[in-house]
Structure formats: structure tokens, C-alpha cells
Design a protein around this motif. Structure first.
Motif, PDB file in Angstrom:
ATOM      1  N   ASN A   5      38.315  42.489  42.097  1.00  0.00           N
ATOM      2  CA  ASN A   5      38.346  41.999  43.389  1.00  0.00           C
ATOM      3  C   ASN A   5      38.918  40.266  43.177  1.00  0.00           C
ATOM      4  O   ASN A   5      38.899  39.720  44.065  1.00  0.00           O
ATOM      5  CB  ASN A   5      37.115  41.965  44.259  1.00  0.00           C
ATOM      6  N   GLY A  46      38.513  36.408  48.451  1.00  0.00           N
ATOM      7  CA  GLY A  46      37.542  37.236  49.377  1.00  0.00           C
ATOM      8  C   GLY A  46      36.186  36.692  49.092  1.00  0.00           C
ATOM      9  O   GLY A  46      35.891  35.497  48.672  1.00  0.00           O
ATOM     10  N   SER A  50      28.468  41.695  47.611  1.00  0.00           N
ATOM     11  CA  SER A  50      28.993  42.922  47.094  1.00  0.00           C
ATOM     12  C   SER A  50      30.531  43.012  46.346  1.00  0.00           C
ATOM     13  O   SER A  50      30.787  43.265  45.370  1.00  0.00           O
ATOM     14  CB  SER A  50      29.060  44.105  48.122  1.00  0.00           C
ATOM     15  N   TYR A  51      31.381  42.047  47.126  1.00  0.00           N
ATOM     16  CA  TYR A  51      32.603  41.979  46.719  1.00  0.00           C
ATOM     17  C   TYR A  51      33.013  41.203  45.605  1.00  0.00           C
ATOM     18  O   TYR A  51      33.563  41.365  44.889  1.00  0.00           O
ATOM     19  CB  TYR A  51      33.493  41.245  48.041  1.00  0.00           C
TER      20      TYR A  51
END
Length: 124
Positions: free
Chosen positions: A110, A99, A103-104
Motif C-alpha cells: 500500500n 493512504g 490495517s492499510y
């Protein structure tokens, strides 16, 4: 088989510098990140970088002192740490994810793969 191999940790005095390396193999990832975990604390985001465009992201606590970079040819990500403080003492982990986005990339959940960690100790 995915492997993330960190190196470069050590014991230094406050104000010194260290450079951590993370060599990745086995897959192509969108982004790489560095996290750290001190005893009794949660794993926290330090910095991240997107492989393709080189966008970088930093935690406020390290902005201006740490620099993340990558060498695409070597599949290696670096974390240059300057002006180290005792509160930077922790085990530092590199991680890889498919990803992207600020923010991720700040959330450890994540990330798909993790290195084994390298200890950084900063004495006062």
C-alpha cells in the motif's frame, strides 16, 4: 521527483539505541511507515505515522521499544529504537503512502514510494 533518504543505521550491541531518520521531498503524503527485512525473510511492518494528526501504529514486536515521530517543518520521520535485540537486525526502509488506517499502513503493497534502506545490526 520523490525522494526518501534514510540515515542512522549502524552496528550496536543488544540493549543499545539507534535513531533512524527519513527525509522526504517531492510530494505531500498522508502517512509514512518503517519496514524492515532480514535475510531470507519477507519485508515486515515496523511502525507508521499519519503526517497531519500524528496517529502512530506499531508492530507488536516493537511496541514499547520503538517510537515513530515526525517533524513537519523538516519533512522528516524518525524511528527511535531502544532496547535493541539481535532479532531487530535487518535492513530498515522508510516508505510513503497517500493512504491511512492501521490495517492499510501495515501492508507494504500500500506504499507508493520507498527509500533505499539502511542496515541495522544488533550483536548479542
Amino acid at each position: 521527483q520523490v525522494q526518501l533518504v534514510e540515515s542512522g543505521g549502524g552496528v550496536v550491541q543488544a540493549g543499545a539505541s539507534l535513531r533512524l531518520s527519513c527525509a522526504a521531498s517531492g510530494r505531500t503524503f498522508s502517512s509514512m511507515g518503517w519496514f524492515r527485512q532480514a535475510p531470507g525473510k519477507d519485508r515486515e511492518f515496523v511502525a507508521a505515522i499519519r503526517w497531519s494528526v500524528g496517529n502512530t501504529y506499531y508492530a507488536d514486536s516493537v511496541k514499547g521499544r520503538f517510537t515513530i515521530s515526525r517533524d513537519n517543518a523538516k519533512n522528516t520521520v524518525y524511528l527511535q529504537m531502544n532496547s535493541l535485540k539481535p532479532e531487530d537486525t535487518a535492513v530498515y526502509y522508510c516508505a510513503a503512502t497517500y493512504g491511512s488506517g492501521s490495517s492499510y499502513l501495515a501492508l507494504p503493497g500500500n506504499y507508493n514510494y520507498w527509500g533505499q534502506g539502511t542496515q541495522v545490526t544488533v550483536s548479542s
